[in-house]
Design an enzyme around this catalytic site. Structure first.
Site, PDB file in Angstrom:
ATOM      1  N   ALA A  16       0.822  -1.213   0.000  1.00 50.19           N
ATOM      2  CA  ALA A  16       0.000   0.000   0.000  1.00 50.19           C
ATOM      3  C   ALA A  16       0.855   1.262   0.000  1.00 50.19           C
ATOM      4  CB  ALA A  16      -0.929  -0.001   1.209  1.00 50.19           C
ATOM      5  N   LYS A  18       3.930   1.664  -1.213  1.00 49.77           N
ATOM      6  CA  LYS A  18       4.556   1.820  -2.524  1.00 49.77           C
ATOM      7  C   LYS A  18       3.523   2.291  -3.557  1.00 49.77           C
ATOM      8  CE  LYS A  18       7.739  -1.146  -3.476  1.00 49.77           C
ATOM      9  NZ  LYS A  18       8.507  -2.358  -3.878  1.00 49.77           N
ATOM     10  N   ASP A  74      11.148  -2.569  -7.775  1.00 45.23           N
ATOM     11  CA  ASP A  74      11.792  -3.439  -6.797  1.00 45.23           C
ATOM     12  C   ASP A  74      12.869  -2.613  -6.140  1.00 45.23           C
ATOM     13  OD1 ASP A  74      11.667  -6.222  -5.756  1.00 45.23           O
ATOM     14  OD2 ASP A  74      13.808  -6.144  -6.167  1.00 45.23           O
ATOM     15  N   PHE A 159       7.334   4.385   4.839  1.00 45.62           N
ATOM     16  CA  PHE A 159       7.074   2.972   5.108  1.00 45.62           C
ATOM     17  C   PHE A 159       8.396   2.216   5.036  1.00 45.62           C
ATOM     18  CE2 PHE A 159       6.780   3.611   0.580  1.00 45.62           C
ATOM     19  CZ  PHE A 159       7.338   2.480   0.003  1.00 45.62           C
ATOM     20  N   GLY A 160       8.348   0.937   5.341  1.00 49.07           N
ATOM     21  CA  GLY A 160       9.553   0.125   5.265  1.00 49.07           C
ATOM     22  C   GLY A 160      10.632   0.601   6.229  1.00 49.07           C
ATOM     23  N   TYR A 161      11.848   0.752   5.717  1.00 52.77           N
ATOM     24  CA  TYR A 161      12.999   1.146   6.528  1.00 52.77           C
ATOM     25  C   TYR A 161      13.158   2.651   6.653  1.00 52.77           C
ATOM     26  CZ  TYR A 161      14.479  -3.738   5.849  1.00 52.77           C
ATOM     27  OH  TYR A 161      14.547  -5.118   5.823  1.00 52.77           O
ATOM     28  N   ASP A 162      12.185   3.411   6.163  1.00 53.99           N
ATOM     29  CA  ASP A 162      12.320   4.872   6.135  1.00 53.99           C
ATOM     30  C   ASP A 162      12.725   5.481   7.482  1.00 53.99           C
ATOM     31  OD1 ASP A 162      11.753   4.937   3.469  1.00 53.99           O
ATOM     32  OD2 ASP A 162       9.756   5.825   3.656  1.00 53.99           O
ATOM     33  N   ARG A 198      13.268   6.218  -5.374  1.00 51.54           N
ATOM     34  CA  ARG A 198      12.149   5.959  -6.282  1.00 51.54           C
ATOM     35  C   ARG A 198      11.850   7.189  -7.127  1.00 51.54           C
ATOM     36  NH1 ARG A 198       9.270   3.907  -2.668  1.00 51.54           N
ATOM     37  NH2 ARG A 198      10.103   1.830  -3.014  1.00 51.54           N
TER      38      ARG A 198
END
Length: 213
Positions: A16, A18, A74, A159-162, A198
């Site tokens: 979500a 991304k 990716d 999100f993620g490792y941010d 990105r």
């Protein structure tokens, strides 16, 4: 000459966060985007050995399943002191899509190697974007942003490792930045100043494959 995108495309993701970023990046170009997750498409096995290979697997699977052009990202965090891990396996270090355990694992592995000083915690994010068409044609773009990992993580945005990544030139983590700060692009004055991995990959994609409204 790169092939141009228009109309409706599939974002080949079930993530979500991304998907939200990709829709924000596409907004200035009048592209309507739906996602593999929203379409209920299965997640293909990511068997590539490079970010671009895994992005291509996802993009081609979505294009073949829907008959529409598909865009896939990716991406991952590569920490120098960990031999560029988690890298391709960045998502796999999460537990049920929760990246708090993944960030804890990064820190735990750094501590095991004695990588406690800022200069020992260099890292970069990489993003590979692939656009695939149903006939098999593809376009590939890549972006990177260098910085360092911190502990404890800071911020609840992104999100993620941010929350544990601070890009070079900033005192704040990606988790502390607004969406505009992290991946906003000034298309008129300074598109090359895009910050996130990105966004940098997307600038190259847009120049090749998209037409401004």
């Amino acid at each position: 000459m790169a092939r141009k995108l228009s109309g409706t495309i599939i974002i080949a993701t079930h993530n979500a966060g991304k998907l939200r970023e990709m829709r924000e990046l596409l907004a200035p170009f009048g592209i309507e985007a739906t996602s593999a997750g929203e379409r209920g498409l299965p997640v293909p096995d990511e068997t590539g050995h490079m970010f671009s290979e895994n992005a291509a697997i996802k993009a081609h699977a979505a294009a073949q399943a829907t008959g529409l052009p598909a865009l896939s990202d990716d991406s991952g965090l590569c920490v120098a002191a960990l031999d560029c891990a988690p890298g391709l396996f960045s998502a796999d270090w999460a537990v049920n899509k929760d990246f708090a355990p993944a960030m804890e694992k990064v820190e735990r592995e750094l501590q095991k190697r004695g990588a406690t000083a800022p200069e020992q915690r260099r890292a970069y994010f990489v993003s590979a974007l692939v656009v695939a068409w149903p006939d098999g044609h593809e376009e590939i773009f890549e972006g990177r942003v260098h910085g360092a990992v911190i502990w404890p993580p800071r911020g609840e945005k992104g999100f993620g490792y941010d929350p544990m990544f601070v890009p070079d030139g900033s005192a704040r983590s990606f988790g502390e930045m607004s969406a505009q700060e992290k991946h906003g692009i000034d298309w008129l004055a300074a598109p090359d100043n895009a910050l996130s991995h990105r966004a940098r990959a997307f600038v190259a994609l847009a120049r090749a494959c998209l037409e401004p409204r």
